[in-house]
Design a protein around this motif. Structure first.
Motif, PDB file in Angstrom:
ATOM      1  N   VAL A  42     -17.196  -9.641 -12.627  1.00 55.53           N
ATOM      2  CA  VAL A  42     -16.084  -8.790 -13.038  1.00 55.53           C
ATOM      3  C   VAL A  42     -14.837  -9.193 -12.264  1.00 55.53           C
ATOM      4  O   VAL A  42     -14.875  -9.291 -11.039  1.00 55.53           O
ATOM      5  CB  VAL A  42     -16.409  -7.305 -12.751  1.00 55.53           C
ATOM      6  CG1 VAL A  42     -15.229  -6.429 -13.113  1.00 55.53           C
ATOM      7  CG2 VAL A  42     -17.632  -6.894 -13.522  1.00 55.53           C
ATOM      8  N   VAL A  43     -13.755  -9.427 -12.973  1.00 55.32           N
ATOM      9  CA  VAL A  43     -12.491  -9.787 -12.330  1.00 55.32           C
ATOM     10  C   VAL A  43     -11.523  -8.632 -12.525  1.00 55.32           C
ATOM     11  O   VAL A  43     -11.335  -8.153 -13.645  1.00 55.32           O
ATOM     12  CB  VAL A  43     -11.896 -11.058 -12.985  1.00 55.32           C
ATOM     13  CG1 VAL A  43     -10.583 -11.412 -12.331  1.00 55.32           C
ATOM     14  CG2 VAL A  43     -12.870 -12.208 -12.876  1.00 55.32           C
ATOM     15  N   GLU A  44     -10.916  -8.164 -11.441  1.00 58.43           N
ATOM     16  CA  GLU A  44      -9.954  -7.069 -11.541  1.00 58.43           C
ATOM     17  C   GLU A  44      -8.558  -7.621 -11.296  1.00 58.43           C
ATOM     18  O   GLU A  44      -8.307  -8.244 -10.271  1.00 58.43           O
ATOM     19  CB  GLU A  44     -10.286  -5.983 -10.515  1.00 58.43           C
ATOM     20  CG  GLU A  44      -9.416  -4.751 -10.660  1.00 58.43           C
ATOM     21  CD  GLU A  44      -9.615  -3.768  -9.522  1.00 58.43           C
ATOM     22  OE1 GLU A  44     -10.032  -2.636  -9.791  1.00 58.43           O
ATOM     23  OE2 GLU A  44      -9.337  -4.127  -8.368  1.00 58.43           O
ATOM     24  N   LEU A  45      -7.642  -7.395 -12.235  1.00 57.39           N
ATOM     25  CA  LEU A  45      -6.245  -7.814 -12.073  1.00 57.39           C
ATOM     26  C   LEU A  45      -5.468  -6.599 -11.601  1.00 57.39           C
ATOM     27  O   LEU A  45      -5.370  -5.610 -12.323  1.00 57.39           O
ATOM     28  CB  LEU A  45      -5.665  -8.291 -13.411  1.00 57.39           C
ATOM     29  CG  LEU A  45      -6.334  -9.470 -14.080  1.00 57.39           C
ATOM     30  CD1 LEU A  45      -5.815  -9.628 -15.492  1.00 57.39           C
ATOM     31  CD2 LEU A  45      -6.055 -10.743 -13.319  1.00 57.39           C
ATOM     32  N   TYR A  46      -4.945  -6.661 -10.405  1.00 58.43           N
ATOM     33  CA  TYR A  46      -4.319  -5.500  -9.804  1.00 58.43           C
ATOM     34  C   TYR A  46      -2.858  -5.783  -9.520  1.00 58.43           C
ATOM     35  O   TYR A  46      -2.526  -6.845  -9.002  1.00 58.43           O
ATOM     36  CB  TYR A  46      -5.067  -5.202  -8.495  1.00 58.43           C
ATOM     37  CG  TYR A  46      -4.670  -3.921  -7.839  1.00 58.43           C
ATOM     38  CD1 TYR A  46      -3.651  -3.888  -6.902  1.00 58.43           C
ATOM     39  CD2 TYR A  46      -5.318  -2.734  -8.149  1.00 58.43           C
ATOM     40  CE1 TYR A  46      -3.285  -2.712  -6.299  1.00 58.43           C
ATOM     41  CE2 TYR A  46      -4.955  -1.556  -7.548  1.00 58.43           C
ATOM     42  CZ  TYR A  46      -3.943  -1.539  -6.622  1.00 58.43           C
ATOM     43  OH  TYR A  46      -3.589  -0.376  -6.038  1.00 58.43           O
ATOM     44  N   PHE A 193     -12.917  -8.795 -17.598  1.00 61.09           N
ATOM     45  CA  PHE A 193     -11.625  -8.847 -16.923  1.00 61.09           C
ATOM     46  C   PHE A 193     -10.986  -7.483 -17.142  1.00 61.09           C
ATOM     47  O   PHE A 193     -10.886  -7.035 -18.277  1.00 61.09           O
ATOM     48  CB  PHE A 193     -10.712  -9.919 -17.555  1.00 61.09           C
ATOM     49  CG  PHE A 193     -10.930 -11.295 -17.034  1.00 61.09           C
ATOM     50  CD1 PHE A 193     -12.035 -12.024 -17.390  1.00 61.09           C
ATOM     51  CD2 PHE A 193     -10.000 -11.876 -16.173  1.00 61.09           C
ATOM     52  CE1 PHE A 193     -12.218 -13.311 -16.909  1.00 61.09           C
ATOM     53  CE2 PHE A 193     -10.184 -13.161 -15.695  1.00 61.09           C
ATOM     54  CZ  PHE A 193     -11.294 -13.885 -16.067  1.00 61.09           C
ATOM     55  N   ALA A 194     -10.543  -6.822 -16.072  1.00 59.47           N
ATOM     56  CA  ALA A 194      -9.938  -5.496 -16.241  1.00 59.47           C
ATOM     57  C   ALA A 194      -8.643  -5.428 -15.457  1.00 59.47           C
ATOM     58  O   ALA A 194      -8.557  -5.954 -14.355  1.00 59.47           O
ATOM     59  CB  ALA A 194     -10.906  -4.426 -15.745  1.00 59.47           C
ATOM     60  N   THR A 195      -7.626  -4.765 -16.024  1.00 57.76           N
ATOM     61  CA  THR A 195      -6.397  -4.583 -15.259  1.00 57.76           C
ATOM     62  C   THR A 195      -6.414  -3.201 -14.635  1.00 57.76           C
ATOM     63  O   THR A 195      -6.999  -2.266 -15.174  1.00 57.76           O
ATOM     64  CB  THR A 195      -5.136  -4.670 -16.131  1.00 57.76           C
ATOM     65  OG1 THR A 195      -5.261  -3.747 -17.199  1.00 57.76           O
ATOM     66  CG2 THR A 195      -4.923  -6.041 -16.681  1.00 57.76           C
ATOM     67  N   CYS A 196      -5.774  -3.097 -13.472  1.00 57.24           N
ATOM     68  CA  CYS A 196      -5.721  -1.831 -12.771  1.00 57.24           C
ATOM     69  C   CYS A 196      -4.302  -1.657 -12.266  1.00 57.24           C
ATOM     70  O   CYS A 196      -3.767  -2.538 -11.601  1.00 57.24           O
ATOM     71  CB  CYS A 196      -6.714  -1.888 -11.615  1.00 57.24           C
ATOM     72  SG  CYS A 196      -6.779  -0.395 -10.663  1.00 57.24           S
ATOM     73  N   HIS A 197      -3.670  -0.534 -12.599  1.00 57.65           N
ATOM     74  CA  HIS A 197      -2.277  -0.335 -12.180  1.00 57.65           C
ATOM     75  C   HIS A 197      -2.211   0.264 -10.798  1.00 57.65           C
ATOM     76  O   HIS A 197      -3.084   1.023 -10.389  1.00 57.65           O
ATOM     77  CB  HIS A 197      -1.579   0.628 -13.141  1.00 57.65           C
ATOM     78  CG  HIS A 197      -1.533   0.116 -14.535  1.00 57.65           C
ATOM     79  ND1 HIS A 197      -1.095  -1.124 -14.869  1.00 57.65           N
ATOM     80  CD2 HIS A 197      -1.872   0.711 -15.697  1.00 57.65           C
ATOM     81  CE1 HIS A 197      -1.163  -1.286 -16.166  1.00 57.65           C
ATOM     82  NE2 HIS A 197      -1.625  -0.197 -16.705  1.00 57.65           N
ATOM     83  N   THR A 198      -1.128   0.003 -10.077  1.00 52.51           N
ATOM     84  CA  THR A 198      -0.960   0.654  -8.766  1.00 52.51           C
ATOM     85  C   THR A 198      -0.503   2.083  -9.006  1.00 52.51           C
ATOM     86  O   THR A 198       0.156   2.379  -9.999  1.00 52.51           O
ATOM     87  CB  THR A 198       0.130  -0.031  -7.929  1.00 52.51           C
ATOM     88  OG1 THR A 198       1.213  -0.351  -8.808  1.00 52.51           O
ATOM     89  CG2 THR A 198      -0.357  -1.286  -7.295  1.00 52.51           C
ATOM     90  N   ILE A 199      -0.836   2.954  -8.069  1.00 49.46           N
ATOM     91  CA  ILE A 199      -0.346   4.318  -8.221  1.00 49.46           C
ATOM     92  C   ILE A 199       0.687   4.656  -7.173  1.00 49.46           C
ATOM     93  O   ILE A 199       1.312   5.694  -7.210  1.00 49.46           O
ATOM     94  CB  ILE A 199      -1.485   5.361  -8.136  1.00 49.46           C
ATOM     95  CG1 ILE A 199      -2.371   5.087  -6.928  1.00 49.46           C
ATOM     96  CG2 ILE A 199      -2.292   5.341  -9.402  1.00 49.46           C
ATOM     97  CD1 ILE A 199      -3.364   6.187  -6.690  1.00 49.46           C
ATOM     98  N   ARG A 200       0.864   3.742  -6.231  1.00 44.61           N
ATOM     99  CA  ARG A 200       1.845   3.997  -5.179  1.00 44.61           C
ATOM    100  C   ARG A 200       2.838   2.867  -5.172  1.00 44.61           C
ATOM    101  O   ARG A 200       2.461   1.705  -5.289  1.00 44.61           O
ATOM    102  CB  ARG A 200       1.129   4.053  -3.828  1.00 44.61           C
ATOM    103  CG  ARG A 200       1.241   5.371  -3.118  1.00 44.61           C
ATOM    104  CD  ARG A 200       0.302   5.436  -1.954  1.00 44.61           C
ATOM    105  NE  ARG A 200      -0.887   6.166  -2.265  1.00 44.61           N
ATOM    106  CZ  ARG A 200      -2.105   5.642  -2.313  1.00 44.61           C
ATOM    107  NH1 ARG A 200      -2.270   4.374  -2.082  1.00 44.61           N
ATOM    108  NH2 ARG A 200      -3.141   6.368  -2.598  1.00 44.61           N
ATOM    109  N   ARG A 201       4.112   3.189  -5.027  1.00 42.39           N
ATOM    110  CA  ARG A 201       5.099   2.115  -4.962  1.00 42.39           C
ATOM    111  C   ARG A 201       5.117   1.566  -3.554  1.00 42.39           C
ATOM    112  O   ARG A 201       5.184   2.323  -2.598  1.00 42.39           O
ATOM    113  CB  ARG A 201       6.482   2.681  -5.258  1.00 42.39           C
ATOM    114  CG  ARG A 201       6.815   2.637  -6.705  1.00 42.39           C
ATOM    115  CD  ARG A 201       8.266   2.971  -6.860  1.00 42.39           C
ATOM    116  NE  ARG A 201       8.642   2.846  -8.249  1.00 42.39           N
ATOM    117  CZ  ARG A 201       9.349   3.718  -8.937  1.00 42.39           C
ATOM    118  NH1 ARG A 201       9.777   4.797  -8.347  1.00 42.39           N
ATOM    119  NH2 ARG A 201       9.645   3.536 -10.190  1.00 42.39           N
ATOM    120  N   SER A 202       5.137   0.234  -3.418  1.00 47.48           N
ATOM    121  CA  SER A 202       5.286  -0.316  -2.069  1.00 47.48           C
ATOM    122  C   SER A 202       6.760  -0.481  -1.818  1.00 47.48           C
ATOM    123  O   SER A 202       7.508  -0.918  -2.695  1.00 47.48           O
ATOM    124  CB  SER A 202       4.587  -1.660  -1.965  1.00 47.48           C
ATOM    125  OG  SER A 202       5.181  -2.575  -2.837  1.00 47.48           O
TER     126      SER A 202
END
Lengths: 286, 332
Positions: A42-46, A193-202
């Motif tokens: 499993v590949v996670e695109l973050y 392959f799954a994308t994952c969004h950030t929930i916190r702004r850096s």
């Protein structure tokens, strides 16, 4: 036929035993030598918004469905769209430009698109039920080698609110999805392959500390999902370099994206950094 | 979670339901994920019956895969591009608002977001003769302003009235009503709300006014309401082939620059984002009506291209992007 306490039909057994196409060579510029995703990985695109995750996903999708003459792998792909973000027009323009540069005609576009299956899910319960139904699809399509999920984090806030105060109830549905995916991966040996969004702004800016970016990149989804992920691809936007006055305007405007792949599979722990920019014809590695 | 009910599918009668509940299987998800052999032993029901019930329930509640080719054909026939009426914005948006997508306009106070939304509503109802649904959460929409804008486009009184009738306004002032209104629109169909006319644009001005008071701290409910409203907007855009335009406020980013509000979780929702800013160029001291629009997220154009336009004359662009200034002495 009875097998280990579970009733399996003969055609299902055959579908499980037949090896699906290994996607180790899906993108050699992204994954280092021999580090590409193999069967059941499993590949996670973050990454945050605007860091090129979707472009990368379309690039990998095109690589899979295109015919071999155009540099593709000719495998079937199932796209699970959880936030209605699939941009078919953009996808088709990338496929079209790749097919015309390989000199193929219109019919090849239709056959490439017919290798793509799209499913829309509007809640994590529906995602769970759809993944159960996925077993039937996997049985009937032995060439289905890739499952793309965009994005796995779409229901995060909805589940958190529904679960109330207990964290286990909040994560219950996604955990069930992850466990089911784990079982399907073991039985049918495809790749995810799954994308994952950030929930916190850096916080950006040159004085930003390393710790704030690490904070934003920390995985926040449930444990069963994190255990399933073998490769993590962190996408970020590279600050536009200052070109001299001689540089063309086109170059000045090109946004460069940085990708950091790290794999934590049982084989080796490796990491690799690459850069790409998005053009009309899709992703172009630098 | 969908609870199991009697009569949901053939074979699921009262007795079977009671024995399933006794085995702690309450929802469709529980039944589908459980080991059927185990359940048939515990509830002393035939495996075959359970298997067929499971298959029917799965077929009723799953989303079905669609082939990419069919999806593309459908999209080609249903997607339309709605011009905003403002040539500079159209240039940024690659000819206009695309149906099936959410476009976001962000900007500080007085940057012209609401004026642009009025312009879009007027253009769609007058020139394109389609209905518009306008959800107003700030109280900034007045019929007299719309009429004024219509009067500058056409002098025919009947046309003005018809155009006004095609703009349907919903006024709400809290996040729960926003969510309920959007869900009702999505379920009941936009046709009902627009009284039979075909709706091509849904404008929400502004989303952040009702959502941002609920964000922050450790509460999850604000984020969940935001995502529910976003999901309702997206499915409405896709299912009914409408263009959705939302407005958002701005906050200061870490590096000191302005960025759209509502945080990282909202940033993935709109497909295209535009930032509006005032242009302070006139040294004469009078308030300028010039605004600049910057494209900050797009899947079709390179980002950070800028266009300038005059709020007073929305249907004509004053400046070209090359920066050459043309003194325009036309009527104000």
């Amino acid at each position: 036929m009875l097998c280990g306490g579970q009733l399996i039909r003969l055609n299902e057994l055959l579908a499980r035993l037949e090896a699906r196409r290994c996607l180790k060579d899906i993108e050699p510029r992204l994954f280092s030598e021999d580090e590409g995703p193999q069967h059941g990985e499993v590949v996670e695109l973050y990454g945050a918004e605007g860091t090129g995750k979707t472009e990368l996903l379309y690039h990998l999708l095109c690589r899979c469905v295109l015919p071999e003459a155009a540099g593709g792998l000719e495998v079937d792909v199932l796209f699970v769209d959880t936030d209605y973000s699939l941009d078919m027009l953009r996808l088709v323009s990338i496929l079209d430009s790749r097919l015309t540069s390989a000199g193929l005609e219109e019919a090849a576009l239709r056959s490439s698109l017919s290798r793509l299956l799209v499913v829309h899910c509007s809640s994590s319960s529906q995602l769970l039920l759809t993944l159960h139904y996925l077993e039937t699809t996997l049985n009937s399509r032995p060439s289905l080698a890739l499952l793309l999920i965009d994005s796995i984090s779409a229901f995060y806030w909805l589940d958190r609110c529904e679960g109330g105060a207990s964290i286990s109830r909040q994560e219950e549905k996604l955990s069930k999805c992850a466990e089911l995916l784990g079982r399907l991966l073991r039985d049918y040996k495809f790749t995810i392959f799954a994308t994952c969004h950030t929930i916190r702004r850096s916080s950006s800016g040159s004085a930003a500390s390393c710790s704030s970016t690490l904070e934003a990149d920390r995985p926040y989804l449930c444990r069963p999902w994190q255990r399933l992920v073998t490769h993590r691809v962190l996408c970020s936007r590279q600050e536009a370099e200052n070109h001299t006055a001689g540089g063309s305007r086109e170059e000045k405007r090109r946004q460069v994206f940085r990708v950091h792949c790290s794999s934590s599979s049982s084989r080796t722990k490796a990491s690799r950094i690459s850069s790409f920019c998005a053009t009309d014809a899709g992703v172009q590695f630098i | 979670m969908v609870p199991l009910q009697e009569g949901m599918c053939p074979g699921l009668d009262g007795d079977l339901l009671r024995s399933l509940l006794a085995a702690d299987i309450r929802t469709v998800e529980d039944l589908v994920s459980s080991d059927l052999e185990d359940v048939s032993r515990k509830c002393s029901v035939s495996y075959k019956a359970l298997f067929s019930i499971r298959r029917v329930l799965l077929a009723q509640h799953t989303a079905f895969p669609v082939s990419g080719a069919d999806l593309y054909e459908e999209l080609l026939s249903s997607t339309a591009i709605i011009s905003t009426g403002n040539p500079s914005l159209d240039k940024l948006l690659d000819s206009g608002l695309y149906t099936g997508e959410i476009t976001e306009l962000s900007g500080g106070p007085g940057s012209g977001k609401s004026q642009v939304c009025f312009g879009v509503a007027v253009h769609v109802s007058l020139q394109l003769k389609q209905s518009v649904i306008y959800v107003d959460t700030t109280g900034g929409l007045t019929a007299s302003r719309l009429l004024e804008m219509l009067q500058s486009e056409t002098s025919d009184g009947d046309e003005q009235m018809e155009a006004l009738q095609r703009i349907h306004v919903f006024r709400l002032f809290d996040a729960y009503s926003l969510r309920d209104c959007l869900s009702a629109l999505r379920r009941g169909g936009l046709l009902q709300a627009s009284g039979g006319g075909s709706v091509k644009a849904v404008i929400v001005d502004s989303v952040s006014a009702v959502i941002s008071p609920l964000l922050g701290g450790k509460q999850n409910e604000g984020m969940s309401l935001m995502i529910q409203a976003a999901v309702a907007l997206k499915t409405m855009a896709k299912d009914f082939s409408v263009a959705v335009l939302v407005t958002n406020h701005v906050t200061r980013g870490g590096g000191g620059g302005v960025q759209p509000g509502l945080g990282a979780s909202w940033s993935h929702i709109p497909r295209t984002r535009i930032l509006l800013e005032r242009v302070d160029r006139a040294p004469s001291g009078c308030s300028s009506t010039l605004r600049s629009a910057t494209l900050i997220k797009s899947s079709r154009q390179p980002c950070h291209i800028k266009e300038e336009f005059d709020l007073q004359r929305q249907s004509r662009s004053v400046r070209s992007s090359s920066g050459k200034r043309k003194r325009d002495e036309a009527d104000s």
